[in-house]
Design a protein around this motif. Structure first.
Motif, PDB file in Angstrom:
ATOM      1  N   ASP A 210       0.807  -1.212   0.000  1.00  0.00           N
ATOM      2  CA  ASP A 210       0.000   0.000   0.000  1.00  0.00           C
ATOM      3  C   ASP A 210       0.849   1.275   0.000  1.00  0.00           C
ATOM      4  O   ASP A 210       0.312   2.373   0.033  1.00  0.00           O
ATOM      5  CB  ASP A 210      -0.906   0.041   1.237  1.00  0.00           C
ATOM      6  N   TYR A 211       2.179   1.116   0.039  1.00  0.00           N
ATOM      7  CA  TYR A 211       3.034   2.299   0.153  1.00  0.00           C
ATOM      8  C   TYR A 211       4.011   2.371  -1.008  1.00  0.00           C
ATOM      9  O   TYR A 211       4.399   1.352  -1.577  1.00  0.00           O
ATOM     10  CB  TYR A 211       3.801   2.267   1.475  1.00  0.00           C
ATOM     11  N   VAL A 212       4.401   3.592  -1.352  1.00  0.00           N
ATOM     12  CA  VAL A 212       5.306   3.761  -2.470  1.00  0.00           C
ATOM     13  C   VAL A 212       6.397   4.778  -2.111  1.00  0.00           C
ATOM     14  O   VAL A 212       6.141   5.765  -1.408  1.00  0.00           O
ATOM     15  CB  VAL A 212       4.525   4.199  -3.742  1.00  0.00           C
ATOM     16  N   ILE A 213       7.630   4.496  -2.557  1.00  0.00           N
ATOM     17  CA  ILE A 213       8.733   5.444  -2.364  1.00  0.00           C
ATOM     18  C   ILE A 213       8.749   6.374  -3.570  1.00  0.00           C
ATOM     19  O   ILE A 213       8.814   5.923  -4.714  1.00  0.00           O
ATOM     20  CB  ILE A 213      10.074   4.706  -2.238  1.00  0.00           C
ATOM     21  N   LEU A 214       8.638   7.689  -3.330  1.00  0.00           N
ATOM     22  CA  LEU A 214       8.591   8.657  -4.433  1.00  0.00           C
ATOM     23  C   LEU A 214       9.940   8.694  -5.166  1.00  0.00           C
ATOM     24  O   LEU A 214      10.986   8.447  -4.567  1.00  0.00           O
ATOM     25  CB  LEU A 214       8.234  10.044  -3.901  1.00  0.00           C
ATOM     26  N   PRO A 215       9.925   9.013  -6.460  1.00  0.00           N
ATOM     27  CA  PRO A 215      11.146   8.927  -7.264  1.00  0.00           C
ATOM     28  C   PRO A 215      12.254   9.902  -6.855  1.00  0.00           C
ATOM     29  O   PRO A 215      13.431   9.586  -7.016  1.00  0.00           O
ATOM     30  CB  PRO A 215      10.662   9.221  -8.684  1.00  0.00           C
ATOM     31  N   GLU A 216      11.891  11.090  -6.335  1.00  0.00           N
ATOM     32  CA  GLU A 216      12.916  12.094  -6.034  1.00  0.00           C
ATOM     33  C   GLU A 216      13.904  11.619  -4.982  1.00  0.00           C
ATOM     34  O   GLU A 216      13.533  11.041  -3.969  1.00  0.00           O
ATOM     35  CB  GLU A 216      12.281  13.401  -5.532  1.00  0.00           C
ATOM     36  N   THR A 217      15.170  11.896  -5.240  1.00  0.00           N
ATOM     37  CA  THR A 217      16.205  11.708  -4.223  1.00  0.00           C
ATOM     38  C   THR A 217      16.712  13.099  -3.885  1.00  0.00           C
ATOM     39  O   THR A 217      17.254  13.791  -4.744  1.00  0.00           O
ATOM     40  CB  THR A 217      17.341  10.842  -4.776  1.00  0.00           C
ATOM     41  N   ILE A 218      16.478  13.548  -2.643  1.00  0.00           N
ATOM     42  CA  ILE A 218      16.715  14.959  -2.344  1.00  0.00           C
ATOM     43  C   ILE A 218      18.081  15.221  -1.738  1.00  0.00           C
ATOM     44  O   ILE A 218      18.408  16.350  -1.409  1.00  0.00           O
ATOM     45  CB  ILE A 218      15.613  15.535  -1.432  1.00  0.00           C
ATOM     46  N   SER A 219      18.869  14.179  -1.570  1.00  0.00           N
ATOM     47  CA  SER A 219      20.198  14.422  -1.011  1.00  0.00           C
ATOM     48  C   SER A 219      21.131  13.295  -1.409  1.00  0.00           C
ATOM     49  O   SER A 219      20.687  12.223  -1.792  1.00  0.00           O
ATOM     50  CB  SER A 219      20.140  14.492   0.512  1.00  0.00           C
ATOM     51  N   LYS A 220      22.412  13.567  -1.340  1.00  0.00           N
ATOM     52  CA  LYS A 220      23.401  12.514  -1.532  1.00  0.00           C
ATOM     53  C   LYS A 220      23.804  12.016  -0.153  1.00  0.00           C
ATOM     54  O   LYS A 220      24.175  12.812   0.704  1.00  0.00           O
ATOM     55  CB  LYS A 220      24.626  13.055  -2.268  1.00  0.00           C
TER      56      LYS A 220
END
Lengths: 340, 395
Positions: A210-220
């Motif tokens: 029921d959960y999804v990880i959003l595509p954006e990676t906001i940090s290294k």
């Protein structure tokens, strides 16, 4: 309370941890004291039998294998994100292998030296599928669960500031409480490193689908092992223990075929496994350990790819892609410095 | 008969002399204290230097770079660490101050209820006290937090009992008056009302002392404050615009919100501390000789009046000193806020410590803040204690 202990350690501790002393101390003790996560599946957590496992734990085992020829000679000290640095600084642990992001500030003011990056991660967002969100840019005005005492809090603020969005942070001290609040609907999203989001989804939420990880990676977030500053011999051993695992994968040496590879005619493999030793001694001697140190690591712990697959790959609970953590030959960032 | 140094009979060595020995012990104690202090400071400095940790409070003026949801003064990630810590401190003071007032009220009611002649009320109060004070506070906080966030519906299904009021697991959103300069007049009016009430109270006391006629001071004072505030509001232009919360995006916009974290912490601290206060109040009332009650009844006072006019004023002398400890406990217990995600001083300090690595300074700040506020609370309570103590009593 724990933080009080840390400050107290600076006030009361007799001067320990002199430069260059760790190597000899560990050798004399016959046991490596390794700082690991309190329980993050895939990185550092006790398995069903109570044995510590994970890619970070494998670094501890590799260093023990290099030093003593025995990967089991490790004492694990579980550390929280808040007390990990002081534990290293005060000499409580010899080595910090606990998904720790390397940054300039930590490298300079934290009085640590960072070894090779053993996992390239980045911060992301986990949301419920029913919100119907496709991008983190749609999170304007959202309530977001996060943890105190990590770089995530700051990255979160930076990201929303850069994109001119507002948000409401709810900040917890422990991952379990943040996950519970998220599961209960207190927050629209929970933010953490993507590997950790995978662990939360796989282990702490009732219906992972029921959960999804959003595509954006906001940090290294390059995770690296850390040792105390100014302890060069010890630093070298840790560094080359990690590289030995990566080099082994590059050369196709695994824990299963290592005994045959000893007979290999490839000079690279011969040097790595300590087969061809020059007059002045091999790679191991230069590091102050047995010339067969890489052999011991590969035989007992495995190469980098084996460690990744066992702990984070499709057969594990976490199940994340190799992605940036693939070898450079396969489009990733993992690259061993030459063994020569 | 006292022995002085000069009285020392010959044959008693100098080190057995009472006066010499007294001085010697003082000197040794002072030397030990000084040495331990010197050792702690120099050892800390040496350790810091050895680990190349820079010291000082200069980091407080650097940009914080993190956000705080719960803020009484405006705070942006671009503000300094110092301002972030002040935001945290105000949150701590707010929850402690409201908690102390509510716990005192609830505790007094429960304490008196335990002494009630009504069997059911007395038993209920006993059960409350025994259950609540014997369960660790941290568990109770988890309970209240889970109760609020799990039992209330989500934002999109928020309960909507009154127009403009929303109750969900994101907290309580209520309408508040929109700020307008004219409203300052209402505050002026309120201040006049309070001043008038003080004069009224003095007059009422004098009259009662002279004639024995009681006067409903409390109701009159409330009326005065409300009427004067209302007049002030009218003078200011009678702005009646309200900021009403509306569902928008992920939450609400407009109005004021009470967060579940604040509510859970406040309820937890109040309920827990009230149980201890109830026992103190009960003990205080029981400490007043029963003859006082009998005498009051003989004068024909009703039981409510006996409690309010005879028992409580005398009980206060017994109640106030232990009450100080409970107030200090509540204030210090508020640091458990971090467990349920409320940004109190310690929680903000925790983030600052981790971002800057200045562990010694940050722990020193915690110690300084909690020591200062605790001493303020206890000196206020000591002042109040002296005020209610028996006049002319020598201790």
């Amino acid at each position: 309370m724990k933080r009080f202990v840390l400050a107290a350690s600076l006030v009361f501790a007799a001067g320990t941890a002199q430069a260059g002393a760790t190597f000899d101390t560990v050798k004399a003790r016959g046991l490596l004291v390794c700082g690991v996560h309190t329980g993050l599946p895939g990185f550092g957590a006790p398995d069903e039998k109570g044995v510590w496992a994970g890619v970070d734990v494998d670094i501890c085992r590799a260093v023990a294998a290099a030093m003593f020829g025995d990967a089991t000679k490790v004492k694990y000290v579980p550390l929280t994100s808040t007390n990990r640095f002081t534990s290293l600084q005060s000499g409580e642990v010899d080595l910090l292998s606990r998904n720790t992001t390397e940054t300039l500030t930590r490298d300079t003011t934290g009085v640590m030296n960072f070894g090779p990056v053993n996992f390239y991660d980045g911060q992301g967002f986990l949301v419920a599928k029913k919100l119907n969100i496709k991008s983190a840019l749609e999170l304007k005005g959202a309530t977001i669960c996060t943890l105190t005492g990590t770089t995530t809090e700051q990255n979160l603020a930076d990201y929303f500031r850069a994109n001119k969005m507002d948000y409401k942070p709810v900040t917890f001290e422990k991952q379990d409480e943040a996950s519970a609040a998220f599961a209960g609907g207190r927050c629209d999203a929970i933010t953490s490193d993507k590997s950790q989001l995978g662990a939360i989804r796989g282990a702490q939420l009732q219906n992972p689908a029921d959960y999804v990880i959003l595509p954006e990676t906001i940090s290294k977030e390059p995770f690296a092992t850390a040792v105390r500053h100014g302890d060069d011999q010890w630093f070298d051993l840790v560094k080359w223990s990690v590289y030995a695992m990566i080099e082994a994968e590059e050369s196709g040496v695994t824990s299963k075929n290592v005994d045959e590879m000893v007979k290999s005619t490839d000079p690279n493999v011969q040097r790595l496994l300590g087969v061809s030793v020059g007059a002045g001694g091999g790679m191991g001697k230069a590091l102050g350990v047995d010339d067969k140190f890489a052999y011991n690591i590969i035989k007992q712990v495995g190469n980098y790819g084996e460690s990744f697959d066992r702990n984070l790959g499709p057969t594990s609970k976490i199940n994340i892609e190799r992605g940036l953590n693939n070898l450079w030959k396969n489009g990733g960032l993992q690259y061993a410095i030459p063994f020569r | 008969m006292t022995l002085r140094a000069t009285d020392r009979p010959s044959g008693v060595p100098w080190y057995n002399d009472e006066k010499t020995r007294g001085v010697l012990y003082q000197v040794v104690l002072l030397a030990v204290v000084l040495f331990v202090g010197w050792w702690l400071v120099s050892n800390t400095l040496r350790n810091l230097e050895q680990r190349q940790i820079s010291t000082g409070f200069g980091f407080l003026w650097r940009e914080a770079g993190f956000a705080i949801a719960e803020q009484r003064i405006r705070f942006e990630p671009t503000d300094s660490y110092a301002r972030a810590l002040i935001v945290g401190l105000l949150n701590t003071l707010e929850v402690s101050a409201i908690g102390i007032v509510l716990a005192t009220l609830l505790g007094t009611v429960v304490g008196v209820a335990r002494l009630s002649t009504n069997w059911l009320i007395a038993r209920l109060a006993t059960v409350y006290v025994e259950v609540v004070r014997n369960i660790p506070l941290l568990l109770q906080l988890f309970f209240w937090y889970a109760f609020i966030t799990q039992s209330l519906p989500g934002v999109r299904e928020a309960l909507h009992p009154l127009p403009g009021v929303f109750l969900s697991n994101r907290g309580l959103a209520v309408p508040v008056p929109e700020f307008n300069e004219g409203q300052a007049w209402a505050l002026v009016g309120g201040a006049i009302g309070i001043a008038a009430s003080i004069f009224l109270a003095r007059w009422a006391r004098k009259r009662q002392d002279a004639t024995g006629q009681p006067f409903p001071t409390i109701f009159a004072a409330l009326g005065l404050i409300i009427v004067f505030s209302f007049i002030g509001w009218l003078i200011g232009g009678a702005h009646s615009a309200l900021s009403i919360p509306e569902k928008s995006g992920f939450g609400f916009s407009g109005g004021a919100e009470l967060s579940p974290e604040f509510a859970a912490l406040l309820i937890g601290l109040t309920v827990y501390t009230a149980a201890f206060i109830a026992e103190i109040v009960r003990g205080g009332v029981l400490a007043v000789a029963y003859g006082q009650t009998e005498a009051a009844m003989a004068l024909g006072l009703k039981s409510g009046l006996v409690m309010r006019l005879i028992l409580l004023p005398q009980a206060l002398r017994v109640i106030v000193p232990p009450m100080t400890s409970q107030y200090l406990n509540l204030f210090k217990n508020s640091t458990l806020a971090i467990a349920i995600g409320f940004r109190d001083f310690v929680s903000v300090d925790d983030t600052v410590m981790n971002q800057t690595g200045q562990a010694i300074e940050c722990v020193a700040l915690i110690m300084a803040v909690y020591l200062t506020v605790s001493l303020l609370i206890s000196s206020f309570m000591n002042w109040y204690n002296n005020k209610v103590a028996l006049r002319g009593s020598t201790r």
